[in-house]
Structure formats: C-alpha cells, structure tokens
Design a protein around this motif. Structure first.
Motif, mmCIF file in Angstrom:
data_model
loop_
_atom_site.group_PDB
_atom_site.id
_atom_site.type_symbol
_atom_site.label_atom_id
_atom_site.label_comp_id
_atom_site.label_asym_id
_atom_site.label_seq_id
_atom_site.Cartn_x
_atom_site.Cartn_y
_atom_site.Cartn_z
ATOM 1 N N GLU A 374 0.826 -1.209 0.000
ATOM 2 C CA GLU A 374 0.000 0.000 0.000
ATOM 3 C C GLU A 374 0.859 1.257 0.000
ATOM 4 O O GLU A 374 0.603 2.204 -0.746
ATOM 5 N N GLN A 375 1.887 1.268 0.844
ATOM 6 C CA GLN A 375 2.787 2.418 0.857
ATOM 7 C C GLN A 375 3.527 2.547 -0.465
ATOM 8 O O GLN A 375 3.739 3.661 -0.967
ATOM 9 N N ARG A 378 1.306 4.159 -3.130
ATOM 10 C CA ARG A 378 1.105 5.601 -2.942
ATOM 11 C C ARG A 378 2.311 6.410 -3.400
ATOM 12 O O ARG A 378 2.162 7.499 -3.957
ATOM 13 N N ARG A 381 4.572 5.410 -8.369
ATOM 14 C CA ARG A 381 3.449 5.263 -9.292
ATOM 15 C C ARG A 381 3.950 5.138 -10.723
ATOM 16 O O ARG A 381 5.041 5.625 -11.054
#
Length: 508
Positions: A374-375, A378, A381
């Motif tokens: 998840e980190q 974020r 990308r």
C-alpha cells in the motif's frame, strides 16, 4: 565498464563491480580507514571474497537477508561487498535502534542471519525468534582465516535487478519501513552523483555518518567509484572532529546542518589552520547561509555543495558550485540521466515558478518498499512513458532552467490565517536574524499557535520583531522560544515531537 550507460552512469552494473574495478585500476591505493587501521583496495576486495565464502559455508544464498547491527568499521564495508557477491541482501541497522523497533525490523526483513557486536548477542538472540545471531569477533576470526588463504567461492548468479540492500527508514510511519535497493539502481545513483560531485583518486572522504543511513552507505560506494579513500568517523568524539579532519588529510566532508554548525563552533575556538578540505556536501535539511559562510571562512578554498534527495531515489538534485551565486536559493538540477519536476494534484506537470509536489523519474528510482504494497503504491506510481514516478511528498517549484526550489514537506506546508506557507521559509528568515545559529518552526495545531525555536544569543521578543521585518504578517509566529540546542533526530533533522513537548512544558 559493465552494463548500459545513461548519461555516463550505468544501469546494468553490480555493487561489487565498483570495488572490483577500483581494485583492478589502483590495487594499492587506500580504500577504507577506521579507528583501528587501514585497508588498500586489494585488501578490501580480498576480505569481501572471504565474506562471500563464509556466507556460502553458512548456507546463505540468493535473496537471503543478512541483518547487521554494527558500528561503521572496515569489517562492515567488507560485509557489504561480500554479501553483494553472494547475491544476498544486506540489512544494515543503526546501532542506536532500540529493541522495540529492531524487533519490528527482524519480523519484517526475516533475516537468515544476524551479525552484531559481541556484547549484544544475548540480547538480540532473545528478540530474533530462532534466527542465528553471531558476534562480530568470532565471525571475523573465521573470515580472516579464509582471507589468509585467499579463499574464493564457487560464484553466485547476481543480476542488476537483484536486491543488494534494504535501507530501513522511519519516515512518517510508526514502524520502520525498508526501501528496496537493487544493484543496478544503486550503481546508477552512485555514478550519477559522482558525475556531479567529481570525487577524485586523491580524495579522502571524512564520513561522520553510519553506514546504516544511506548518506553513509553511498559514501562507501562513491569513494570506490572515484578511486578515493573513505575515513569511517562515526565513532569519533565531537570534540576531536576538527583535529581528525586535519590529521586524516580529508578533502571531502559530508555534512548535515547540525554537524556544520558544530564544525563552525569548533573552528571559532582556535586559530585558523590550513586544511586540505576542498568540498563539503550537505543534505538532510537546508543549510543556513550563515553556516555555509562560516565553513568557507574556517576552511578557505572549500566549496559547500547543496544536495537534495531521499532514500527512495538516493539523490534528486545537486547544485554545482558554479551556480551558487546565480541560483542561491535552489537545491540544484536533477542528476544526469534523470528527471525532477513538479506536478499538481492530478499529476499534471506545472510550468516554471508554480508550486506543486516534486516528482522524480529515472533509473535511480527504487522499486518500492519491502513488503509494504500500500505504501509502495502511494509513493511509487507508474510514469506516463513507462518506468516509475516517485512522488516525494516534498513541495517546491522549478525555474525556467529546470533548477529545483524546495519549499517544504507535505507536513511542512500549511495554511495559517488564510495564507499558505511552509516551515522552511520561516526558518530561513529566522536564521537570517543576527544571533540565531539555527531555527526550527512548529506548525500550528489545535490549541497551539505557530511557534519558532531558535538556538543562539537573542531575546525571544527581538526574534519575533526581526521576523516581522522579514515576513508578511500572517507568517510571523505567535510564539518564540530560545533554546541552547535544537533537538534533532538521528538523521540530523528537527525533532518536532520533542519541540512540541518543550512548548507544552513536558520536555525532560
């Protein structure tokens, strides 16, 4: 040279290639010095091969993590290169890391082996949950025996996308998270930085920072790429730093603002003496202009080179000395072969002088965080034209020449009295006030006004008055505190949690 080249920096080389190429070119040049002695490149390479053989005998193979919690000594440098040869992953941990966080690192990294100082073996064994924990003294006796017979392993298959190091960084999360650092990207970053800084074979790099921090880690690699010598000075007393810089013949001194301030203070207490220092390189936080001027006065002829970056890509930009006067407020231009620019909230690039988030693209952008999807999603990308775009969380702008200007972290940028501002600009104004050595700003919060802290000889009311002459009214803090020293994190950045406790009267 191995691997593909991008603007002079390779994308396909391996970490230990840097050592092997330096050894082939200048085997008898000094490579690494610590408080106990000195190795040439030939000796360092031989020790790294012995580490490789020792790891192989221990059953360590491709992708296995080897966690080390050791001071910055020659043996740790050999462990870095030897682990790379094995295709294993070095996990260097700061000696100051407490058991609470170390347990989290062990659980996250799942090392196959842990090497620590001998007095720490019993304590670390208790939290390592069955992982072998060995003391360095015994480990090194075995490695030294292998070194004596010039042992070589059967070889390991290692590729540029294989992970070489996991660098744990606390960032903004409660538990430390690890940046994944593959061989090829580390070598690219090293060589691209080297193109800007220009390390030379006659350079002696005085490194005050632990190898567990990427600032110290990459100094090991940069010196190999430059055929230079590194002096590991992490364990030196603060009081002898100036003398040790002179005694070792240091020509390059990496700094953070707190170290620079200390060196200036030490230099003021004694007559000016000659030194060989030609370059200071700053990172971690903005260096006040008065401190940079103090270094130049104490070390005549030395340049102070501004750098900007984070572990996730190692370095974003460097401001070459030739642009110091023309671009005094810039943090530099992107590394050769990379891009750094600013975008709006939708990710659209912004024109010069418009403020947005600083993003980075290039072969130095690391692939993500270890076991933290998840980190990773974020921060790392997809870039529109392929590859990865690193969203730094830093805000700033570029000028018409592509030079970057840093305005603060996402947490540093805030609105106060309806005006958008950053802690960085207020701190810069505060350090411009005579009598202020260093400054830190605490953004407003519920029940707490905008506050400025200063280290120096100045009355708090005078500081606020002087700031009112330098800043628009909304940006002038409502609270001023003068302290003996600003509290800092282990990486030399302002410790805002401790500042808040000081403001609340709860500091120890």
């Amino acid at each position: 040279m191995n691997g593909e080249s991008t603007a002079g920096a390779r994308t396909g080389a391996l970490v230990h290639d840097l050592l092997d190429e330096a050894t082939a070119e200048c085997p008898d040049a000094w490579a690494v010095t610590d408080g106990a002695g000195r190795w040439t490149y030939r000796e360092l390479a031989a020790h790294s091969h012995a580490v490789d053989v020792w790891l192989e005998a221990r059953g360590i193979g491709h992708g296995d993590r080897v966690l080390v919690q050791l001071p910055s000594v020659r043996e740790l440098v050999a462990l870095l290169y030897g682990t790379a040869r094995r295709g294993a992953v070095l996990v260097p941990v700061n000696t100051g890391m407490k058991d609470y966080h170390l347990r989290a690192v062990v659980e996250n990294a799942e090392p196959a082996l842990v090497v620590v100082t001998d007095p720490a073996v019993e304590r670390i064994t208790a939290l390592a949950d069955g992982v072998p924990v060995l003391g360095l003294d015994g480990v090194w006796r075995e490695i030294a025996e292998l070194r004596a017979v010039e042992a070589r392993s059967s070889g390991a298959q290692v590729g540029p996308e294989d992970i070489a190091v996991l660098v744990y960084t606390s960032g903004s999360t409660a538990a430390p998270k690890a940046v994944i650092c593959p061989h090829g990207r580390m070598v690219f970053a090293t060589e691209a930085i080297g193109l800007e800084l220009g390390y030379r074979p006659d350079d002696v790099v005085f490194c005050r920072f632990p190898i567990s921090w990427d600032y110290g880690l990459y100094k090991v690699l940069l010196t190999a790429a430059g055929r230079s010598e590194i002096v590991l000075a992490d364990g030196e007393s603060d009081l002898v730093l100036l003398r040790r810089i002179r005694e070792t013949g240091a020509t390059v001194v990496p700094i953070v603002p707190s170290l620079a301030t200390m060196l200036c203070a030490l230099a003021e207490r004694e007559p000016r003496r000659e030194s060989r220092v030609r370059m200071f390189t700053n990172t971690g936080a903005a260096l006040p202009k008065s401190t940079a001027e103090g270094l130049r006065a104490a070390f005549p002829g030395a340049e102070v080179v501004v750098q900007f970056g984070q572990t996730e890509c190692k370095r974003v930009s460097v401001l070459p000395p030739a642009f110091r006067d023309a671009k005094p407020d810039s943090v530099g231009r992107p590394l050769p072969g990379t891009r750094a620019f600013v975008v709006d909230e939708e990710g659209t690039p912004l024109p010069p002088w418009e403020t947005g988030e600083i993003v980075v693209e290039g072969p130095h952008v690391m692939p993500g965080y270890w076991r933290a999807p998840e980190q990773t999603a974020r921060t790392f990308r997809p870039a529109p034209d392929g590859g990865l775009r690193l969203h730094t969380g830093d805000f700033g702008h570029v000028d018409e020449d592509g030079f970057l200007y840093y305005e603060g972290r996402r947490d540093d940028v805030f609105k106060h009295k309806g005006v958008r501002m950053s802690t960085t600009e207020i701190e810069a104004a505060a350090t411009d006030v005579p009598g202020v050595r260093a400054a830190a700003v605490l953004p407003p919060a519920p029940g707490r006004d905008l506050a400025v802290f200063a280290a120096g000889e100045i009355d708090p009311h005078v500081l606020l008055r002087e700031l009112s002459l330098r800043l628009e009214p909304a940006k002038v803090p409502g609270v001023s505190r003068v302290v003996d020293e600003l509290p800092l994190t282990a990486h030399g950045k302002h410790d805002r949690k401790q500042l808040a406790r000081i403001l609340e009267g709860n500091a120890p």
